[in-house]
Design an enzyme around this catalytic site. Structure first.
Site, PDB file in Angstrom:
ATOM      1  CG  ASN A   9      -1.669   1.239   1.475  1.00  0.00           C
ATOM      2  OD1 ASN A   9      -1.759   2.097   0.589  1.00  0.00           O
ATOM      3  ND2 ASN A   9      -2.247   1.382   2.660  1.00  0.00           N
ATOM      4  CD1 TRP A  10       3.206   0.885  -2.980  1.00  0.00           C
ATOM      5  CD2 TRP A  10       3.334   2.125  -4.851  1.00  0.00           C
ATOM      6  NE1 TRP A  10       3.826   0.133  -3.947  1.00  0.00           N
ATOM      7  CE2 TRP A  10       3.917   0.864  -5.103  1.00  0.00           C
ATOM      8  CE3 TRP A  10       3.289   3.064  -5.887  1.00  0.00           C
ATOM      9  CZ2 TRP A  10       4.454   0.528  -6.342  1.00  0.00           C
ATOM     10  CZ3 TRP A  10       3.818   2.732  -7.120  1.00  0.00           C
ATOM     11  CH2 TRP A  10       4.403   1.481  -7.340  1.00  0.00           C
ATOM     12  CE  LYS A  11      -0.010   3.279   4.749  1.00  0.00           C
ATOM     13  NZ  LYS A  11       0.183   3.362   6.188  1.00  0.00           N
ATOM     14  CG  HIS A  94      -5.572   1.982   5.512  1.00  0.00           C
ATOM     15  ND1 HIS A  94      -5.083   2.982   6.318  1.00  0.00           N
ATOM     16  CD2 HIS A  94      -4.573   1.083   5.360  1.00  0.00           C
ATOM     17  CE1 HIS A  94      -3.834   2.678   6.640  1.00  0.00           C
ATOM     18  NE2 HIS A  94      -3.498   1.538   6.063  1.00  0.00           N
ATOM     19  CD  GLU A  96      -2.521   5.601   6.901  1.00  0.00           C
ATOM     20  OE1 GLU A  96      -2.530   5.632   5.665  1.00  0.00           O
ATOM     21  OE2 GLU A  96      -1.593   5.087   7.557  1.00  0.00           O
ATOM     22  CD  GLU A 166      -3.315  -2.494   7.509  1.00  0.00           C
ATOM     23  OE1 GLU A 166      -2.278  -2.837   6.942  1.00  0.00           O
ATOM     24  OE2 GLU A 166      -3.844  -1.380   7.341  1.00  0.00           O
ATOM     25  N   GLY A 172       2.897   2.282  10.727  1.00  0.00           N
ATOM     26  CA  GLY A 172       3.850   3.372  10.546  1.00  0.00           C
ATOM     27  C   GLY A 172       4.620   3.727  11.816  1.00  0.00           C
ATOM     28  CB  SER A 212       5.636  -1.858  11.866  1.00  0.00           C
ATOM     29  OG  SER A 212       5.276  -0.505  12.138  1.00  0.00           O
ATOM     30  N   GLY A 233       2.986  -1.170   4.237  1.00  0.00           N
ATOM     31  CA  GLY A 233       2.999   0.254   3.903  1.00  0.00           C
ATOM     32  C   GLY A 233       4.409   0.713   3.574  1.00  0.00           C
ATOM     33  N   GLY A 234       5.064   1.337   4.547  1.00  0.00           N
ATOM     34  CA  GLY A 234       6.382   1.939   4.347  1.00  0.00           C
ATOM     35  C   GLY A 234       7.389   1.061   3.618  1.00  0.00           C
TER      36      GLY A 234
HETATM   37  P1  PGA Z   1       3.143   0.323   7.606  1.00  0.00           P
HETATM   38  O1  PGA Z   1       1.655   0.532   7.047  1.00  0.00           O
HETATM   39  O2  PGA Z   1       3.664  -0.957   7.002  1.00  0.00           O
HETATM   40  O3  PGA Z   1       3.914   1.526   7.113  1.00  0.00           O
HETATM   41  O4  PGA Z   1       3.054   0.255   9.072  1.00  0.00           O
HETATM   42  C1  PGA Z   1       0.774  -0.558   6.922  1.00  0.00           C
HETATM   43  C2  PGA Z   1      -0.547  -0.102   6.354  1.00  0.00           C
HETATM   44  O5  PGA Z   1      -0.994   0.996   6.690  1.00  0.00           O
HETATM   45  O6  PGA Z   1      -1.176  -0.824   5.556  1.00  0.00           O
END
Ligand code: PGA
Length: 251
Positions: A9-11, A94, A96, A166, A172, A212, A233-234
């Site tokens: 997930n590149w956000k 998600h 966010e 999640e 993050g 993470s 994510g990251g």
């Molecule tokens: P993260 O994000 O790997 O940067 O913690 C995961 C996500 O939000 O799907």
């Protein structure tokens, strides 16, 4: 055998040019794996990346959509718009979206219906906040999120459903859930799915862990019985770490 998935997930990262570069490197280094590998770039890069992925093993996902097909919804993107681009997976709910943009359980439920109707494969995200975990509310929160999202949908409707656990406190932050914590909640999700839609449905569901995930912790997480892959994510923003995760995931 359940389908295993590693999804990135590149956000809100990567211009079209940067997205091309990243996907180019992922395609070049993609190892033999029985995981389905998915990238979810931002909307602006989907058209171009869809072209680059044609004929490859890499699948395309998007990060959000509106629940209506069209209309006066400034700034929004509909399911048919994504489908037309060759998008296969759609991340819904998600944290966010829930916590920064105020998406309610009801909105997520409408989105899930629309995704299913349009033939997009939903990746439904659920997870508790730190304060909810500390108050012992983890299962309650996840149950509410699941029940509300799936209400009124049948097993057939949800044939392509993927669930992602999640924990909000792990996203993050560099502080992943321990394999035991993840397994505990994944097993709970599977038991809830079984209650709601039957054992066969629950047993065949892919349940991803997100929060993470890095090359150094993916193996232990995916070794757990009910962890069928990861939503990253990251660490999905560089080919090196994303490929590292794919290589190290439990086979
Ligand atoms: P993260 O994000 O790997 O940067 O913690 C995961 C996500 O939000 O799907």
């Amino acid at each position: 055998m359940r389908k295993k998935i590693i999804a990135g997930n590149w956000k809100m990262h990567k211009t079209v040019r940067e997205a091309e570069e990243l996907v180019g490197s992922i395609l070049k280094g993609l190892p033999e794996t029985h995981y389905e590998v998915v990238v979810c770039p931002p909307f602006t890069a989907l058209y171009r990346i869809s072209q680059l992925l044609e004929g490859s093993r890499l699948k395309l996902g998007a990060q959000n959509m509106h629940y209506e097909i069209q209309g006066a919804f400034t700034g929004e993107i509909s399911a048919p718009m994504l489908k037309e681009l060759g998008v296969e997976y759609i991340i819904l709910g998600h944290s966010e979206r829930r916590h920064i943009f105020g998406e309610s359980d009801e909105m997520i439920s409408k989105k899930l219906r629309r995704a299913v109707e349009t033939g997009l494969k939903p990746v439904l995200c659920v997870g508790e906040k730190l304060e909810e975990r500390e108050r012992g509310l983890t299962e309650k929160v996840i149950e509410r999120q699941l029940v509300s999202a799936l209400e009124g949908l049948s097993r057939e409707d949800l044939d392509d459903l993927v669930v992602a656990y999640e924990p909000v406190w792990a996203i993050g932050t560099g502080k992943n859930a321990t394999p035991e914590q993840a397994q505990e909640v994944h097993a709970f999700i599977r038991s809830k799915l079984s209650e709601l839609l039957g054992e066969e449905f629950a047993d065949s569901r892919t349940i991803l862990y997100g929060g993470s995930v890095k090359p150094h912790n993916i193996y232990e997480l995916t070794k757990e019985e009910d962890v069928d892959g990861a939503l990253v994510g990251g660490a999905s923003l560089s080919a090196e770490s994303f490929l590292g995760i794919i290589e190290k995931a439990h086979k």
